[in-house]
Design a protein around this motif. Structure first.
Motif, PDB file in Angstrom:
ATOM      1  N   SER A   1      -5.462   2.155   7.200  1.00  0.00           N
ATOM      2  CA  SER A   1      -5.071   0.739   7.214  1.00  0.00           C
ATOM      3  C   SER A   1      -3.574   0.563   7.437  1.00  0.00           C
ATOM      4  O   SER A   1      -3.134  -0.433   8.014  1.00  0.00           O
TER       5      SER A   1
ATOM      6  N   ASN B   1       0.827  -1.188   0.000  1.00  0.00           N
ATOM      7  CA  ASN B   1       0.000   0.000   0.000  1.00  0.00           C
ATOM      8  C   ASN B   1       0.866   1.243   0.000  1.00  0.00           C
ATOM      9  O   ASN B   1       2.038   1.210   0.395  1.00  0.00           O
TER      10      ASN B   1
ATOM     11  N   THR C   1      -5.927   5.157   2.643  1.00  0.00           N
ATOM     12  CA  THR C   1      -5.042   4.062   3.069  1.00  0.00           C
ATOM     13  C   THR C   1      -4.301   4.393   4.365  1.00  0.00           C
ATOM     14  O   THR C   1      -3.723   3.504   4.994  1.00  0.00           O
TER      15      THR C   1
ATOM     16  N   ALA D   1     -13.083   3.229   9.581  1.00  0.00           N
ATOM     17  CA  ALA D   1     -12.147   3.508   8.493  1.00  0.00           C
ATOM     18  C   ALA D   1     -12.753   3.185   7.138  1.00  0.00           C
ATOM     19  O   ALA D   1     -12.465   3.848   6.136  1.00  0.00           O
ATOM     20  N   ALA D   2     -13.626   2.173   7.099  1.00  0.00           N
ATOM     21  CA  ALA D   2     -14.219   1.729   5.832  1.00  0.00           C
ATOM     22  C   ALA D   2     -15.119   2.795   5.220  1.00  0.00           C
ATOM     23  O   ALA D   2     -15.240   2.899   3.987  1.00  0.00           O
TER      24      ALA D   2
ATOM     25  N   THR E   1      -1.876   2.726  12.728  1.00  0.00           N
ATOM     26  CA  THR E   1      -2.844   2.351  13.762  1.00  0.00           C
ATOM     27  C   THR E   1      -3.512   3.605  14.302  1.00  0.00           C
ATOM     28  O   THR E   1      -2.940   4.325  15.139  1.00  0.00           O
TER      29      THR E   1
END
Length: 790
Positions: free
Chosen positions: A126, A93, A123, A137-138, A129
């Protein structure tokens, strides 16, 4: 046995209160000092520990070749992150954020506050932390104009209100954003700091230059697979930009997150492994040294008092106590004193910690409930007890009971020599710290008082916000009309920091095989005079920027690269654009304040003021700062009412560039004083013991006609000899340490002999003051009292 030893230790403490108090105080100061340093070290080494994937996270850095060296920058192209993820195997990522600090106005209804935040790819959640307490977060960045804020920001924006998902705030008085998530506050020792986050796509769409592989200004971070090889990734990254921009001279590599804070130092394009880790090592060493000095006090005073306990040891041996049992007793007594010292040390730490936090600019806490801290205190107790009690216990337990009980004087030559050696060691360390403190202070002042090439005094800077750029001429006239502002100007970058760089410039006679990186600034015509930058050849820009839109002013360093002592009239090209040099300014210090030379720079006259980022205002010398700020704020409130006025003084910004060095200087001063205090406590005790031991000798000398000053000199002379020896040992060690430290700075002082002489003399005076009370007190005692028993 342990209980009996504690009882014996307590009795010994009561019998020798003064010496025990000196022991406890010396150890407590040492423990408190070491404890504070270890708290600071724990915070420094604990940076970014909250991130689970820390070992797999990296930052992309670029090396730029200047005329004589490579310089390493964090700045990368806006397209680089997605391309790396797509093309380089092993990269899981990538994440992009804005490069510089981003303080924006946040409007919540009728309330306006300034807050620091970031534009970031989704990103980020992810890779790092960042726990959510509201939202997830989604779903955080599903909508374009979404905003995620911290708990601290939530309270700052909305007060005690709990559920704030769906609430709306306005960013920079331009666009409304919907709160889609609230995350936990990140610890202070974290490289990523923000109060709000918005999608990076917004920044990307608003800035067309981000689509250009030849423009930099973005931070790019990558996450590697667990099995990925850093060397393989770096091989593919090296020419990553060159493949897209054939003329580019930039090479790229990744740098691990675990080294961002402590080892972010590069020389000629390569990591040196240096940085703040040097301070961590240095202060850790100082902590152990100061703790050891405190233990030396105990050893000195315990062995000095040995004759007073000789009969006790003799009786115990006659009654059957073996040497091992005696050693255990004396070690236990040392442990008892160490335990009391730890308690006293913790109390000192609790009192001093708030002041230490101000000094170190941190928010450290003792956190005594932490098992690691409790184990550390236990370990310090054991270490101090063993170190401080080891030699005294071995020495005391070695007494021959027959000699002791017959009254035969014990030979104490070896013990006396060890005491003297320990005193020499203590003062050697103290003198080294004094010398280091003086040299560090001189080096900082040397850089702060150097000729900068501009006038930082009475110079105020503010961010250009709203329509300040468009209305600059009107704002400038209003500022000048106040009578407190002498001049005002705009720039796209702040004077004391670095700016944009480019390798596209060429001129007549330039070697096509040599690449030159040149910095650039877009300024209003008054910038040079407002900042006090001197034009040494040619002229300054005209007040009207239009005639000078194709004219430039360069620095002396660029003229040297061009090999033109008088560059006025020369043509410098950038692609199809041609610019005429109308003036040359004296080199000024920017970026690296410890550098010996300035990187080459071009000033462009900027006719489009709305693209400026900062405004400078020169306050008249005779005007008070408070009055000037009030008048300027009134103008800004009238001409730019939607944005509360915020400002900073350039001399304060300049001082901020020395934060690390000033921290070292302040802490070194504190530690030097503490080391001297601890050494003097031991010296005071030894002086008292020596005076007591030589009472009869002093009485006889007084009867024979010796005066008070002669007797005081006799008693003091022995100790002053030890300080002299300590000075001779400390001087070469201090010179070597400081000589190596100064090599980290290209612009540095020369170490002078008088620093060593002053440190040695200061130590002599301090020692003399410390022992003078005891020596004079012993010298003025009536000799009849000291000789009565004879």
């Amino acid at each position: 046995m342990f209980r009996n030893s504690l009882i014996a230790g307590f009795r010994n403490f009561r019998k020798n209160k003064s010496y025990s108090f000196l022991n406890i105080l010396g150890l407590a100061i040492g423990i408190a000092c070491a404890g504070l340093i270890f708290l600071w070290v724990e915070d420094e080494t604990g940076f970014d520990q909250v991130h689970v994937k820390k070992e797999r996270l990296y930052m992309v850095l670029n090396n730029w070749p200047f005329s004589q060296h490579f310089s390493t920058y964090e700045s990368t192209p806006g397209l680089m992150g997605p391309a790396i993820k797509k093309e380089i195997p092993g990269v899981v990522n990538t994440c992009r954020t804005n490069e510089s600090r981003n303080i924006q106005l946040i409007v919540i209804g009728n309330k306006s506050v300034y807050s620091e935040g970031m534009y970031a790819d989704s990103t980020l959640f992810s890779m790092f932390t960042i726990p959510f307490v509201q939202g997830s977060a989604a779903t955080a960045f599903i909508q374009t104009h979404s905003m995620v804020i911290t708990e601290k920001a939530a309270h700052k924006f909305f007060g005690p209100e709990k559920n704030i998902l769906g609430r709306t705030v306005r960013l920079d008085n331009k666009q409304d954003y919907r709160i889609t998530g609230v995350v936990k506050d990140l610890p202070e020792n974290n490289s990523i700091q923000f109060e709000w986050l918005v999608p990076f796509d917004i920044m990307f769409k608003e800035n067309s230059w981000l689509s250009n592989w030849d423009s930099n200004g973005i931070l790019t971070m990558v996450e590697l697979e667990k099995t990925a090889h850093v060397e393989a990734v770096n091989q593919q990254l090296h020419d990553f930009i060159k493949k897209r921009v054939p003329k580019s001279i930039v090479s790229s590599f990744i740098f691990p997150m675990k080294d961002w804070h402590l080892r972010f130092d590069f020389e000629n394009g390569k990591p040196t492994g240096k940085g703040r880790i040097q301070y961590v090592h240095m202060f850790s060493l100082i902590a152990w040294i100061i703790l050891f000095l405190a233990c030396i006090n105990f050893m000195n005073l315990a062995t000095a008092r040995s004759e007073k306990r000789a009969k006790e040891v003799g009786v115990r041996k006659v009654l059957g106590s073996g040497r091992g049992k005696l050693i255990g007793q004396f070690i236990s007594e040392a442990m008892f004193l160490a335990f009391l010292s730890v308690i006293a040390g913790v109390l000192i730490m609790m009192i001093v910690l708030p002041f230490f936090n101000v000094l170190a600019q941190k928010q450290l806490t003792l956190n005594l409930g932490d098992p690691i801290h409790l184990l550390s205190l236990l370990g310090i107790t054991v270490v101090c007890g063993l170190v401080a009690g080891s030699y005294p216990s071995l020495y005391l337990s070695s007494f021959n009971p027959v000699f002791v009980l017959k009254g035969i004087k014990m030979k104490s030559g070896s013990a006396a020599q060890i005491r003297k050696g320990l005193v020499v060691m203590q003062f050697s360390v103290s003198i080294i710290l004094i010398i280091c403190t003086i040299i560090i202070f001189q080096q900082i002042e040397h850089a702060r008082n150097r000729e900068l090439g501009y006038d930082k005094n009475n110079l105020l800077v503010t961010d250009v916000q709203g329509d300040m750029g468009k209305h600059f001429n009107a704002i400038k006239q209003d500022l000048l009309s106040t009578g407190v502002v002498e001049k005002a100007a705009l720039s796209d970058h702040e004077t004391i920091y670095g700016g944009n760089n480019s390798d596209h410039y060429s001129w007549e006679g330039k070697d096509p095989n040599v690449t030159n990186i040149v910095s650039q600034r877009n300024v209003s015509p008054e910038l040079l005079s407002t900042n006090g930058i001197k034009v040494v050849l040619g002229r300054d820009f005209y007040p009207d920027p239009v005639p000078d839109s194709n004219n430039i002013i360069i620095t002396e360093s660029l003229a040297k690269i061009m090999n033109k002592p008088n560059p006025v009239g020369s043509i410098i090209s950038a692609g199809d654009d041609r610019y005429t040099v109308i003036g040359m300014v004296k080199d000024f210090v920017y970026g690296n304040v410890f550098g010996t030379s300035s990187d080459p720079l071009i000033f462009f006259c900027n006719p489009h003021y709305e693209y400026s980022n900062v405004m400078y205002m020169k306050i008249k010398k005779q005007v008070s700062t408070e009055k000037a700020v009030q008048q300027i704020e009134a103008v800004m409130k009238k001409d730019n009412p939607l944005y509360p006025f915020q400002y900073r003084f350039v001399d304060d910004q300049f001082n901020q560039l020395f934060l690390s060095e000033m921290l070292v200087s302040k802490l070194s001063r504190v530690f030097a004083v503490l080391a001297i205090c601890i050494s003097c406590l031991g010296l005071f005790g030894l002086a008292a013991f020596t005076a007591e031991r030589r009472t009869k000798e002093i009485g006889i000398r007084k009867v024979l006609g010796a005066g008070v000053m002669r007797l005081a000199g006799l008693l003091s002379g022995e100790f002053l000899k030890l300080i002299a020896i300590a000075s001779l040992l400390a001087f070469p060690i201090a010179w070597y340490a400081m000589h190596n430290w100064l090599q980290n700075y290209a612009y540095h002082i020369t170490i002078h002999w008088w620093i060593f002489a002053a440190a040695g003399a200061a130590s002599m005076v301090i020692a003399l003051i410390t022992i003078s009370f005891q020596t004079i007190r012993a010298a003025i005692v009536n000799p009849i009292r000291s000789l009565r028993s004879e």
